[in-house]
Scaffold this motif. Structure first.
Motif, PDB file in Angstrom:
ATOM      1  N   PRO A 114     -64.321  54.279 -45.376  1.00  0.00           N
ATOM      2  CA  PRO A 114     -63.534  55.518 -45.309  1.00  0.00           C
ATOM      3  C   PRO A 114     -62.069  55.278 -44.949  1.00  0.00           C
ATOM      4  O   PRO A 114     -61.760  54.500 -44.038  1.00  0.00           O
ATOM      5  N   GLU A 115     -61.193  55.951 -45.679  1.00  0.00           N
ATOM      6  CA  GLU A 115     -59.770  55.920 -45.348  1.00  0.00           C
ATOM      7  C   GLU A 115     -59.473  56.827 -44.151  1.00  0.00           C
ATOM      8  O   GLU A 115     -58.458  56.641 -43.475  1.00  0.00           O
ATOM      9  N   TYR A 116     -60.351  57.814 -43.911  1.00  0.00           N
ATOM     10  CA  TYR A 116     -60.131  58.794 -42.853  1.00  0.00           C
ATOM     11  C   TYR A 116     -61.380  58.901 -41.986  1.00  0.00           C
ATOM     12  O   TYR A 116     -62.502  58.969 -42.512  1.00  0.00           O
ATOM     13  N   VAL A 117     -61.178  58.950 -40.666  1.00  0.00           N
ATOM     14  CA  VAL A 117     -62.276  59.172 -39.739  1.00  0.00           C
ATOM     15  C   VAL A 117     -61.889  60.303 -38.797  1.00  0.00           C
ATOM     16  O   VAL A 117     -60.863  60.215 -38.101  1.00  0.00           O
TER      17      VAL A 117
ATOM     18  N   ALA B 186     -67.345  50.710 -33.799  1.00  0.00           N
ATOM     19  CA  ALA B 186     -67.872  50.885 -35.150  1.00  0.00           C
ATOM     20  C   ALA B 186     -66.811  51.447 -36.092  1.00  0.00           C
ATOM     21  O   ALA B 186     -66.718  51.042 -37.256  1.00  0.00           O
ATOM     22  N   ILE B 187     -65.986  52.379 -35.582  1.00  0.00           N
ATOM     23  CA  ILE B 187     -64.921  52.955 -36.407  1.00  0.00           C
ATOM     24  C   ILE B 187     -63.954  51.864 -36.856  1.00  0.00           C
ATOM     25  O   ILE B 187     -63.580  51.787 -38.038  1.00  0.00           O
ATOM     26  N   LEU B 188     -63.550  51.011 -35.917  1.00  0.00           N
ATOM     27  CA  LEU B 188     -62.632  49.929 -36.264  1.00  0.00           C
ATOM     28  C   LEU B 188     -63.242  48.991 -37.306  1.00  0.00           C
ATOM     29  O   LEU B 188     -62.529  48.459 -38.165  1.00  0.00           O
TER      30      LEU B 188
ATOM     31  N   LEU C  49     -64.032  60.419 -46.236  1.00  0.00           N
ATOM     32  CA  LEU C  49     -63.828  60.896 -44.871  1.00  0.00           C
ATOM     33  C   LEU C  49     -65.147  60.784 -44.128  1.00  0.00           C
ATOM     34  O   LEU C  49     -66.180  61.266 -44.594  1.00  0.00           O
ATOM     35  N   LEU C  50     -65.113  60.153 -42.952  1.00  0.00           N
ATOM     36  CA  LEU C  50     -66.273  60.105 -42.064  1.00  0.00           C
ATOM     37  C   LEU C  50     -66.055  61.119 -40.947  1.00  0.00           C
ATOM     38  O   LEU C  50     -65.035  61.075 -40.253  1.00  0.00           O
ATOM     39  N   VAL C  51     -67.002  62.024 -40.782  1.00  0.00           N
ATOM     40  CA  VAL C  51     -66.950  63.040 -39.733  1.00  0.00           C
ATOM     41  C   VAL C  51     -67.997  62.682 -38.684  1.00  0.00           C
ATOM     42  O   VAL C  51     -69.202  62.784 -38.938  1.00  0.00           O
ATOM     43  N   ILE C  52     -67.547  62.253 -37.518  1.00  0.00           N
ATOM     44  CA  ILE C  52     -68.472  61.918 -36.435  1.00  0.00           C
ATOM     45  C   ILE C  52     -68.695  63.161 -35.590  1.00  0.00           C
ATOM     46  O   ILE C  52     -67.778  63.684 -34.965  1.00  0.00           O
TER      47      ILE C  52
ATOM     48  N   HIS D 207     -56.815  56.065 -41.188  1.00  0.00           N
ATOM     49  CA  HIS D 207     -56.311  57.000 -40.171  1.00  0.00           C
ATOM     50  C   HIS D 207     -57.492  57.554 -39.379  1.00  0.00           C
ATOM     51  O   HIS D 207     -58.441  58.077 -39.956  1.00  0.00           O
ATOM     52  N   ILE D 208     -57.410  57.440 -38.055  1.00  0.00           N
ATOM     53  CA  ILE D 208     -58.411  58.000 -37.145  1.00  0.00           C
ATOM     54  C   ILE D 208     -57.788  59.188 -36.440  1.00  0.00           C
ATOM     55  O   ILE D 208     -56.709  59.072 -35.845  1.00  0.00           O
ATOM     56  N   ALA D 209     -58.432  60.335 -36.474  1.00  0.00           N
ATOM     57  CA  ALA D 209     -57.996  61.504 -35.712  1.00  0.00           C
ATOM     58  C   ALA D 209     -59.134  61.916 -34.795  1.00  0.00           C
ATOM     59  O   ALA D 209     -60.302  61.928 -35.206  1.00  0.00           O
ATOM     60  N   LEU D 210     -58.815  62.254 -33.550  1.00  0.00           N
ATOM     61  CA  LEU D 210     -59.852  62.602 -32.589  1.00  0.00           C
ATOM     62  C   LEU D 210     -59.486  63.856 -31.824  1.00  0.00           C
ATOM     63  O   LEU D 210     -58.303  64.223 -31.717  1.00  0.00           O
ATOM     64  N   ILE D 211     -60.505  64.511 -31.278  1.00  0.00           N
ATOM     65  CA  ILE D 211     -60.284  65.729 -30.500  1.00  0.00           C
ATOM     66  C   ILE D 211     -60.888  65.650 -29.110  1.00  0.00           C
ATOM     67  O   ILE D 211     -60.640  66.537 -28.283  1.00  0.00           O
ATOM     68  N   ASP D 212     -61.692  64.635 -28.827  1.00  0.00           N
ATOM     69  CA  ASP D 212     -62.328  64.573 -27.514  1.00  0.00           C
ATOM     70  C   ASP D 212     -61.434  63.804 -26.551  1.00  0.00           C
ATOM     71  O   ASP D 212     -60.259  63.544 -26.843  1.00  0.00           O
TER      72      ASP D 212
END
Length: 334
Positions: free
Chosen positions: A215-218, A230-232, A151-154, A240-245
């Motif tokens: 990472p399978e998850y970002v 960069a994520i792509l 998991l990558l946490v940006i 799977h990419i999940a975002l909150i902003d």
């Protein structure tokens, strides 16, 4: 009762950015608790709404984290009684916690951790719910899952990142990579349990690749628009990419070739739409409370701003807008 709110959307340095008002104590519904607010915290949503959402009528009371004591219960309440100490993140469609009293649906309220005082306890609900829902609703992980995956946490040093790293390391087997740039934020995410740290001011994709990971998850918690290319590049196929902003626009076309999933996490969705599963937020808050008391999670509070007032809230809003907050800011009640 006393409350702090705003009458016109605008910048934090506007003369009427925030003001104190006398307003009626909330009337509670059948599933509501009336809580005497003893502690609150500040979140990016407070800043976003103050800047951009014009109040419909009268002052708009912000505040979406609170801890306090139940002083009245609705006729259909089953989980709590008068005198209980609770914590919660509230409902974005109802008046907030920057007040002496707040009405909140019992289904989104948890029992306050006994190991934290009211002020520090108020720093945990919104970010814990967001992180929990990201891991287990968005990514659809189960506890103990994630072996051999990462998991990558940006934005690892912020409020959500701080608890997301901990939950991922405590409840899953994921390898966690977190972004941080300053020495103090790198130290912080390391304390939270990150296995690897990359600098979001540099070439994030190459730094992650240099770790030998895809990472399978970002979890993109900030700067999604900036980091999207960069994520792509770095994410694993079928990731799977999940975002909150709130990026202004993302071209999802390039995500097709890796068959990626992209989803938003918004912790207010359940309360906003009164979903049938609202009470899962109560359950997860009670779980987080127990984990804090057991020492398997640690508080992410780093700044105690003081007692709630126009001056202290303005200072907290300004600090939040600086983008340099590590963890969470909290204030005691009136």
């Amino acid at each position: 009762m006393k409350a702090i709110g705003y009458v016109a959307a605008g910048p934090v340095d506007a003369p009427d950015a925030l003001g104190q008002f006398e307003v009626a104590t909330p009337q509670i519904g059948p599933r509501d608790l009336l809580v005497a607010v003893k502690g609150v915290s500040l979140n990016p949503v407070d800043v976003k709404l103050r800047e951009s959402r014009a109040p419909a009528e009268g002052p708009d009371i912000l505040g979406f984290d609170a801890a306090g004591i139940v002083v009245e219960v609705g006729s259909d309440v089953t989980a709590y009684q008068v005198g209980d100490a609770v914590f919660y993140a509230g409902d974005v469609t109802r008046p907030g916690s920057n007040a002496e009293f707040q009405a909140v649906d019992e289904r989104i309220v948890g029992r306050k951790p006994t190991s934290l005082d009211f002020t520090d306890a108020a720093g945990m609900p919104l970010t814990a719910i967001t992180a929990w829902e990201m891991l287990f609703d968005a990514f659809r992980l189960t506890e103990g899952d994630g072996a051999g995956k990462s998991l990558l946490v940006i934005g690892g040093a912020g409020g959500v990142g701080s608890i997301l790293i901990q939950l991922a390391k405590t409840l899953t087997k994921l390898t966690v990579i977190a972004t941080a740039s300053r020495p103090e934020t790198r130290d912080w995410v390391r304390e939270m349990g990150a296995d690897h740290i990359v600098d979001h001011r540099g070439d994030v994709a190459q730094q992650v690749k240099d770790l030998g990971l895809a990472p399978e998850y970002v979890a993109s918690l900030t700067g999604t628009e900036q980091h999207y290319p960069a994520i792509l590049d770095l994410i694993a196929p079928r990731g799977h990419i999940a975002l909150i902003d709130d990026p202004q626009g993302l071209d999802i076309g390039p995500a097709k070739f890796k068959a990626l999933t992209l989803s938003w996490e918004f912790m207010f969705t359940r309360s906003m739409f009164a979903t049938a599963d609202m009470a899962v937020q109560r359950d997860l808050l009670n779980r987080v409370s127990a984990m804090l008391d057991a020492g398997t999670l640690r508080s992410t509070v780093t700044e105690r701003v003081g007692q709630m007032s126009v001056e202290t809230l303005l200072a907290a809003h300004s600090r939040q807008e600086s983008g340099r907050v590590i963890g969470k800011q909290v204030l005691s009640g009136f």
